[in-house]
Design an enzyme around this catalytic site. Sequence first.
Site, PDB file in Angstrom:
ATOM      1  N   ASN A   1     -21.840  18.659  -3.047  1.00 34.18           N
ATOM      2  CA  ASN A   1     -22.070  17.627  -1.957  1.00 34.18           C
ATOM      3  C   ASN A   1     -23.543  17.630  -1.928  1.00 34.18           C
ATOM      4  OD1 ASN A   1     -22.402  16.245   0.269  1.00 34.18           O
ATOM      5  ND2 ASN A   1     -20.802  17.526   1.466  1.00 34.18           N
TER       6      ASN A   1
ATOM      7  N   LYS B   1     -24.476  21.669  -1.613  1.00 35.22           N
ATOM      8  CA  LYS B   1     -23.288  22.572  -1.406  1.00 35.22           C
ATOM      9  C   LYS B   1     -22.568  22.457  -2.770  1.00 35.22           C
ATOM     10  CE  LYS B   1     -22.913  21.814   3.420  1.00 35.22           C
ATOM     11  NZ  LYS B   1     -22.147  20.981   4.276  1.00 35.22           N
TER      12      LYS B   1
ATOM     13  N   ARG C   1     -19.205  14.311  -4.047  1.00 37.67           N
ATOM     14  CA  ARG C   1     -19.045  13.803  -2.627  1.00 37.67           C
ATOM     15  C   ARG C   1     -19.977  12.418  -2.694  1.00 37.67           C
ATOM     16  NH1 ARG C   1     -20.835  14.764   3.011  1.00 37.67           N
ATOM     17  NH2 ARG C   1     -19.506  13.046   4.025  1.00 37.67           N
TER      18      ARG C   1
ATOM     19  N   HIS D   1     -14.761   9.823   6.246  1.00 34.36           N
ATOM     20  CA  HIS D   1     -13.806  10.871   6.140  1.00 34.36           C
ATOM     21  C   HIS D   1     -12.528  10.512   5.427  1.00 34.36           C
ATOM     22  CE1 HIS D   1     -15.515  12.320  10.271  1.00 34.36           C
ATOM     23  NE2 HIS D   1     -16.116  13.002   9.424  1.00 34.36           N
TER      24      HIS D   1
ATOM     25  N   ILE E   1     -11.547  15.761  13.513  1.00 31.24           N
ATOM     26  CA  ILE E   1     -12.407  15.993  14.485  1.00 31.24           C
ATOM     27  C   ILE E   1     -13.189  17.304  14.277  1.00 31.24           C
ATOM     28  CG2 ILE E   1     -12.516  16.282  16.886  1.00 31.24           C
ATOM     29  CD1 ILE E   1      -9.528  15.695  17.292  1.00 31.24           C
ATOM     30  N   GLY E   2     -14.444  17.071  13.881  1.00 29.72           N
ATOM     31  CA  GLY E   2     -15.134  18.260  13.637  1.00 29.72           C
ATOM     32  C   GLY E   2     -16.867  17.815  14.335  1.00 29.72           C
TER      33      GLY E   2
ATOM     34  N   GLY F   1     -18.682  15.437  13.088  1.00 33.74           N
ATOM     35  CA  GLY F   1     -18.411  13.932  13.022  1.00 33.74           C
ATOM     36  C   GLY F   1     -16.845  14.112  13.204  1.00 33.74           C
TER      37      GLY F   1
ATOM     38  N   ARG G   1     -23.210  12.219  18.413  1.00 28.79           N
ATOM     39  CA  ARG G   1     -23.010  10.671  18.224  1.00 28.79           C
ATOM     40  C   ARG G   1     -22.233  10.296  19.373  1.00 28.79           C
ATOM     41  NH1 ARG G   1     -20.868  10.788  12.080  1.00 28.79           N
ATOM     42  NH2 ARG G   1     -21.567  12.681  12.039  1.00 28.79           N
TER      43      ARG G   1
ATOM     44  N   MET H   1     -18.364  22.291  20.144  1.00 31.30           N
ATOM     45  CA  MET H   1     -17.214  22.630  20.848  1.00 31.30           C
ATOM     46  C   MET H   1     -16.831  24.073  21.699  1.00 31.30           C
ATOM     47  SD  MET H   1     -14.983  21.080  22.418  1.00 31.30           S
ATOM     48  CE  MET H   1     -14.404  19.350  22.019  1.00 31.30           C
ATOM     49  N   ARG H   2     -17.256  25.055  20.722  1.00 30.64           N
ATOM     50  CA  ARG H   2     -16.887  26.392  21.077  1.00 30.64           C
ATOM     51  C   ARG H   2     -17.870  26.902  22.417  1.00 30.64           C
ATOM     52  NH1 ARG H   2     -17.381  28.733  15.319  1.00 30.64           N
ATOM     53  NH2 ARG H   2     -18.813  27.066  15.362  1.00 30.64           N
TER      54      ARG H   2
ATOM     55  N   VAL I   1     -12.675  21.340  15.218  1.00 29.23           N
ATOM     56  CA  VAL I   1     -12.508  21.105  16.432  1.00 29.23           C
ATOM     57  C   VAL I   1     -10.520  21.268  16.178  1.00 29.23           C
ATOM     58  CG1 VAL I   1     -12.302  20.175  18.629  1.00 29.23           C
ATOM     59  CG2 VAL I   1     -14.417  20.385  17.345  1.00 29.23           C
TER      60      VAL I   1
ATOM     61  N   GLU J   1      -8.463  21.638  14.026  1.00 31.09           N
ATOM     62  CA  GLU J   1      -7.848  22.944  13.377  1.00 31.09           C
ATOM     63  C   GLU J   1      -7.826  24.088  14.388  1.00 31.09           C
ATOM     64  OE1 GLU J   1      -9.294  23.718   9.362  1.00 31.09           O
ATOM     65  OE2 GLU J   1      -9.261  21.680   9.143  1.00 31.09           O
TER      66      GLU J   1
ATOM     67  N   GLU K   1     -11.558  18.796   1.677  1.00 26.54           N
ATOM     68  CA  GLU K   1     -11.958  17.866   1.038  1.00 26.54           C
ATOM     69  C   GLU K   1     -12.501  18.274  -0.545  1.00 26.54           C
ATOM     70  OE1 GLU K   1     -14.526  15.339   4.081  1.00 26.54           O
ATOM     71  OE2 GLU K   1     -14.344  17.280   4.905  1.00 26.54           O
TER      72      GLU K   1
HETATM   73  P1  ADP Z   1     -18.539  19.234  10.052  1.00 24.43           P
HETATM   74  O1  ADP Z   1     -18.331  17.518  10.555  1.00 24.43           O
HETATM   75  O2  ADP Z   1     -20.115  19.359  10.409  1.00 24.43           O
HETATM   76  O3  ADP Z   1     -17.793  19.480   8.649  1.00 24.43           O
HETATM   77  P2  ADP Z   1     -16.655  21.023  11.368  1.00 24.43           P
HETATM   78  O4  ADP Z   1     -15.317  20.474  10.789  1.00 24.43           O
HETATM   79  O5  ADP Z   1     -17.034  22.458  10.640  1.00 24.43           O
HETATM   80  O6  ADP Z   1     -17.914  19.810  11.297  1.00 24.43           O
HETATM   81  O7  ADP Z   1     -16.373  21.270  12.828  1.00 24.43           O
HETATM   82  C1  ADP Z   1     -17.373  21.854  13.542  1.00 24.43           C
HETATM   83  C2  ADP Z   1     -17.140  21.944  15.106  1.00 24.43           C
HETATM   84  O8  ADP Z   1     -15.875  22.778  14.909  1.00 24.43           O
HETATM   85  C3  ADP Z   1     -18.004  22.628  15.920  1.00 24.43           C
HETATM   86  O9  ADP Z   1     -17.998  21.685  17.240  1.00 24.43           O
HETATM   87  C4  ADP Z   1     -17.276  23.816  16.353  1.00 24.43           C
HETATM   88  O10 ADP Z   1     -17.687  24.031  17.800  1.00 24.43           O
HETATM   89  C5  ADP Z   1     -15.686  23.619  16.263  1.00 24.43           C
HETATM   90  N1  ADP Z   1     -15.048  24.876  15.960  1.00 24.43           N
HETATM   91  C6  ADP Z   1     -15.039  25.599  14.962  1.00 24.43           C
HETATM   92  N2  ADP Z   1     -14.415  26.544  15.373  1.00 24.43           N
HETATM   93  C7  ADP Z   1     -13.864  26.439  16.708  1.00 24.43           C
HETATM   94  C8  ADP Z   1     -13.268  27.137  17.494  1.00 24.43           C
HETATM   95  N3  ADP Z   1     -12.487  28.467  17.313  1.00 24.43           N
HETATM   96  N4  ADP Z   1     -12.740  26.908  18.613  1.00 24.43           N
HETATM   97  C9  ADP Z   1     -13.296  25.259  18.869  1.00 24.43           C
HETATM   98  N5  ADP Z   1     -13.998  24.962  18.221  1.00 24.43           N
HETATM   99  C10 ADP Z   1     -14.235  25.212  17.099  1.00 24.43           C
END
Ligand code: ADP
Length: 403
Positions: free
Chosen positions: A7, A14, A91, A180, A209-210, A212, A241, A284-285, A332, A334, A385
């Site tokens: 990627n 990566k 990718r 995605h 939901i990450g 992005g 965003r 999110m954490r 987020v 997961e 992915e």
């Molecule tokens: P990307 O789009 O960069 O691939 P990811 O899928 O890794 O992103 O998601 C990152 C998001 O997931 C961040 O907002 C992070 O806070 C959230 N996240 C990761 N672990 C947890 C957790 N245990 N509880 C809540 N949110 C989490």
Amino acid sequence: MKVLVINAGSSSLKYQLYDMRDESVLASGRVERIGMDSSIVTHEPVDKPEVRNVSEILDHVTAVKRVIDMLTNPEFGAISHLNEIEAVGHRVVHGGEAFSSSVLVTQEVKLEIRRLFDLAPLHNPAHMMGISAVETNLPDVPQAVVFDTAFHQTMPNTSYLYPIPTVLYRRHKIRRYGFHGTSHSYVSAQAANYLQKPLESIKMITCHIGNGASCAAILDGKSFDTSMGMTPLEGLMMGTRSGDIDPAIVPFVMNKEELTLNEVNSMLNKHSGMLAISGISSDMREVTEAMVDGDKNAKLAFDMYAYRVKKYIGAYAAAMNGVDTIVFTAGVGENSVALRKAICEGISFLGIELDDARNEQRRKDCREITKEGSRVKVLVVPTNEELLIARDTYNLVKQSRTS
Ligand code: ADP
């Protein structure tokens, strides 16, 4: 067959090396700060300690060379000779209308990816640098490209056209592409497998939901609609965003704040979303922790985030005239017990009965978080992915050898 998945970004790369006999990961890692003064290579072999190396890496050709050096290192490598790498999968963010599935890299494919630079100016040029760098380092190894947009090419025109003058679609291909796609495709297939039903028979909404974030409506086993648009800015509220806003805000803000187009673009992509509303973080954490500690802005950001996911689920349930399964995936989706609860509780009218104990389990596998007998099943499905890129690459190379 061993497949290297890459990627490539503009200043990072990566990688993950798969053994396709059992789809196991042999090593993974990343090169950061390519073209800057001190580039960092982080190599993570399976069952061996992580290796970090700081040096000057001026371009992607050198970056790929370093990756190969790492993979073949006698001490911490994963293979003994580079000829063990039999295929490379990349990718690629934007495949435009030209690609509805993964393909092997040819001159025409490279030309087409170049034609799409306009639509993905930050991503596609970097992916091309990755492809060229592999050509230079591994000239005889076949390469494949897997597009984030490809899965969504099945959308009907009612989903993908914008209600703006059609000349803009004809001239500039302005339409919804969605992103995605690799993740939506992977988790929908995994979910169907878990439910032991054909994907074609399930009306599914997948929520990736990450940092992005996007939702997809999956009908008859195909992407029917998705929340990201011509670019990954549209749709859900994200880490930094904005997602959906009134487009008239753009000229209004430019005028009132005397901002340039680039500045507004940067505002909407990098300084909006959860970061802007919470004033704390895009993560999110951190936002959830601040909310638990009583921070009002963090709570507002969390509530808005959940509310917007809920609205898309409602819209897609209506678009498909029903929904059987909802899938949460990515960082987020997961991991955030609180966000999944906030979303699911607000749409119980659809027939969702959340099981709190199941939702609170912290597991890494595919699982259901609704109660036994819930009319709509909600699943958490870890996305992967890279594995899908490795699979597509493996299948394309295998087919090309037999044909
Ligand atoms: P990307 O789009 O960069 O691939 P990811 O899928 O890794 O992103 O998601 C990152 C998001 O997931 C961040 O907002 C992070 O806070 C959230 N996240 C990761 N672990 C947890 C957790 N245990 N509880 C809540 N949110 C989490």
